[in-house]
Design a protein around this motif. Sequence first.
Motif, PDB file in Angstrom:
ATOM      1  N   SER A  16      -0.518  12.236  16.086  1.00 50.19           N
ATOM      2  CA  SER A  16      -0.171  13.205  15.056  1.00 50.19           C
ATOM      3  C   SER A  16      -0.582  14.618  15.464  1.00 50.19           C
ATOM      4  O   SER A  16       0.098  15.587  15.138  1.00 50.19           O
ATOM      5  N   ASP A  55      -4.492  -0.912  -1.357  1.00 49.16           N
ATOM      6  CA  ASP A  55      -5.089   0.380  -1.723  1.00 49.16           C
ATOM      7  C   ASP A  55      -6.347   0.181  -2.559  1.00 49.16           C
ATOM      8  O   ASP A  55      -7.149   1.093  -2.727  1.00 49.16           O
ATOM      9  N   LEU A  72      -2.032   0.532  13.196  1.00 52.20           N
ATOM     10  CA  LEU A  72      -3.172  -0.028  12.465  1.00 52.20           C
ATOM     11  C   LEU A  72      -4.013  -0.933  13.353  1.00 52.20           C
ATOM     12  O   LEU A  72      -5.224  -1.019  13.186  1.00 52.20           O
ATOM     13  N   THR A 130      -3.679   7.145  16.884  1.00 50.14           N
ATOM     14  CA  THR A 130      -2.956   7.794  15.792  1.00 50.14           C
ATOM     15  C   THR A 130      -3.301   9.271  15.729  1.00 50.14           C
ATOM     16  O   THR A 130      -2.426  10.120  15.515  1.00 50.14           O
ATOM     17  N   LYS A 180      -8.247   4.213  16.124  1.00 52.65           N
ATOM     18  CA  LYS A 180      -7.871   5.393  15.339  1.00 52.65           C
ATOM     19  C   LYS A 180      -7.459   6.556  16.230  1.00 52.65           C
ATOM     20  O   LYS A 180      -6.623   7.386  15.873  1.00 52.65           O
ATOM     21  N   SER A 230       0.822  -1.199   0.000  1.00 54.08           N
ATOM     22  CA  SER A 230       0.000   0.000   0.000  1.00 54.08           C
ATOM     23  C   SER A 230       0.861   1.255   0.000  1.00 54.08           C
ATOM     24  O   SER A 230       1.850   1.342   0.718  1.00 54.08           O
ATOM     25  N   ALA A 274       3.905   6.394   5.180  1.00 56.93           N
ATOM     26  CA  ALA A 274       4.053   6.479   6.638  1.00 56.93           C
ATOM     27  C   ALA A 274       5.412   5.934   7.062  1.00 56.93           C
ATOM     28  O   ALA A 274       6.109   6.541   7.881  1.00 56.93           O
ATOM     29  N   ALA A 328       1.106  11.882   7.184  1.00 58.54           N
ATOM     30  CA  ALA A 328       1.223  10.517   6.661  1.00 58.54           C
ATOM     31  C   ALA A 328       0.603   9.513   7.618  1.00 58.54           C
ATOM     32  O   ALA A 328      -0.086   8.577   7.197  1.00 58.54           O
ATOM     33  N   LEU A 329       0.824   9.725   8.920  1.00 58.52           N
ATOM     34  CA  LEU A 329       0.267   8.803   9.914  1.00 58.52           C
ATOM     35  C   LEU A 329      -1.254   8.826   9.889  1.00 58.52           C
ATOM     36  O   LEU A 329      -1.909   7.794   9.857  1.00 58.52           O
ATOM     37  N   GLN A 330      -1.783  10.051   9.881  1.00 56.25           N
ATOM     38  CA  GLN A 330      -3.233  10.174   9.939  1.00 56.25           C
ATOM     39  C   GLN A 330      -3.886   9.645   8.661  1.00 56.25           C
ATOM     40  O   GLN A 330      -4.882   8.933   8.709  1.00 56.25           O
ATOM     41  N   ASN A 331      -3.276   9.989   7.544  1.00 59.05           N
ATOM     42  CA  ASN A 331      -3.793   9.561   6.251  1.00 59.05           C
ATOM     43  C   ASN A 331      -3.791   8.040   6.163  1.00 59.05           C
ATOM     44  O   ASN A 331      -4.769   7.417   5.729  1.00 59.05           O
ATOM     45  N   MET A 332      -2.704   7.455   6.617  1.00 57.75           N
ATOM     46  CA  MET A 332      -2.569   6.002   6.596  1.00 57.75           C
ATOM     47  C   MET A 332      -3.659   5.368   7.453  1.00 57.75           C
ATOM     48  O   MET A 332      -4.372   4.476   7.005  1.00 57.75           O
ATOM     49  N   ARG A 333      -3.813   5.899   8.677  1.00 52.23           N
ATOM     50  CA  ARG A 333      -4.761   5.275   9.608  1.00 52.23           C
ATOM     51  C   ARG A 333      -6.210   5.447   9.159  1.00 52.23           C
ATOM     52  O   ARG A 333      -7.052   4.570   9.377  1.00 52.23           O
ATOM     53  N   GLU A 334      -6.499   6.593   8.542  1.00 51.51           N
ATOM     54  CA  GLU A 334      -7.881   6.878   8.145  1.00 51.51           C
ATOM     55  C   GLU A 334      -8.274   6.094   6.891  1.00 51.51           C
ATOM     56  O   GLU A 334      -9.393   5.631   6.774  1.00 51.51           O
ATOM     57  N   ASN A 335      -7.340   6.006   5.955  1.00 55.56           N
ATOM     58  CA  ASN A 335      -7.719   5.541   4.622  1.00 55.56           C
ATOM     59  C   ASN A 335      -7.251   4.139   4.269  1.00 55.56           C
ATOM     60  O   ASN A 335      -7.436   3.681   3.151  1.00 55.56           O
ATOM     61  N   ILE A 336      -6.639   3.479   5.247  1.00 53.88           N
ATOM     62  CA  ILE A 336      -6.122   2.144   4.947  1.00 53.88           C
ATOM     63  C   ILE A 336      -7.281   1.197   4.631  1.00 53.88           C
ATOM     64  O   ILE A 336      -8.361   1.312   5.201  1.00 53.88           O
ATOM     65  N   LEU A 369      -0.042   4.078   1.145  1.00 55.96           N
ATOM     66  CA  LEU A 369      -0.246   4.753   2.427  1.00 55.96           C
ATOM     67  C   LEU A 369       0.761   4.266   3.455  1.00 55.96           C
ATOM     68  O   LEU A 369       1.352   5.046   4.192  1.00 55.96           O
ATOM     69  N   SER A 402       3.085  13.743  10.550  1.00 53.98           N
ATOM     70  CA  SER A 402       1.782  13.564  11.184  1.00 53.98           C
ATOM     71  C   SER A 402       0.689  13.406  10.140  1.00 53.98           C
ATOM     72  O   SER A 402      -0.273  12.675  10.354  1.00 53.98           O
TER      73      SER A 402
END
Lengths: 204, 204
Positions: free
Chosen positions: A45, B66, A34, A41, A38, A5, A11, B47-55, A7, B45
């Motif tokens: 951040s 993805d 993960l 995280t 949520k 991924s 990260a 990248a972390l949030q984006n990863m956690r939200e959209n994984i 993402l 921060s």
Amino acid sequence: MQFASKLIEEAVTEISRLPGIGKKTALRLVLFLLKEEKAITQALSHALQNMRENIRYCDVCHNISDTPICTICTGHRRDQSIICVVEDIPDILAIENTAQYNGLYHVLGGIISPMEGMGPGELNIESLVNRIATANPAVQEIIFALSPTMEGDTTAFYLTKKLKAFALKTSTIARGIPIGGELEYTDEITLGRSILSRIAYDGK
Amino acid sequence: MQFASKLIEEAVTEISRLPGIGKKTALRLVLFLLKEEKAITQALSHALQNMRENIRYCDVCHNISDTPICTICTGHRRDQSIICVVEDIPDILAIENTAQYNGLYHVLGGIISPMEGMGPGELNIESLVNRIATANPAVQEIIFALSPTMEGDTTAFYLTKKLKAFALKTSTIARGIPIGGELEYTDEITLGRSILSRIAYDGK
């Protein structure tokens, strides 16, 4: 390493910019986040961004502070006549943890190092001089708590000359064999220094 | 540890929730971020949030992905007749890095462990059964790549029984002395197993 991924990859790349954290550790941290809620995280951040955006430094000693002047500089129980000069903020934390010092601090923000292009101009030296010149009650002693390296010694020497006019007591923290260390395994420079700087038993 | 700033304290607290990172390391990371450009902290921060939200996870094998179905499951060069059953996502990465396996995967999301309240119901077992039942081309072999522990063996045993009806070839990855390991220092259980599971030189 191949990631399934983008993402995750982003990260991992960002986390592994941190000192001492490689791609493998970064991946382990990502997978931990993960698995967790949520909120973990988000809190992480948010705390990082908030810290980086809103951090302030003490106008007097350049330590980290939430107020214009830090709690050490404004501390009523602090001995205002002694300033301990340190290279950077972690040094203050280390000295505070010993609970053996009750004076003020001054953070240089570095050390004179021509090799790394760090000259006196880059450091908080002007503010130290101004501070000593205007201090009330007057500063009486300066302790240099700098690294026991050539750069540290150079910086202490430079500052001593710079502060000559004030007729202050100046000193450096003791160098010698660490407590709990074995004499046999101490390097010869440290051991040699510790003989030269021997401490008489009458405490002088 | 005492911090001069609430912002630092919060950031340190949040970072030290991560596995293997204590307060001291967290502080080192925070001070590193303070020295670097703001953009570094922002990118981290974000990248972390984006990863956690959209994984997202692959609908078929539960690997990170993805897309609704991951690149391994849709890979044209992948052998669709073998499924390797693993406990968690890092195991896929580890096996992929060996470049010795070209089949598909199935992530259980854990392992049967009554001690930790992990029963078969919590794991992605139903989806494995459905997947095998409806696969086209048909699945012919299942490899269990689970930890060589009692829990791993229990899980493999449970799955073998559950999949009996499909008349598949099933196997577990070999247990034995690690390559480069010293026979002398191998624990007796591993060594004992490696004698029992000895590999004949004709390759069978």
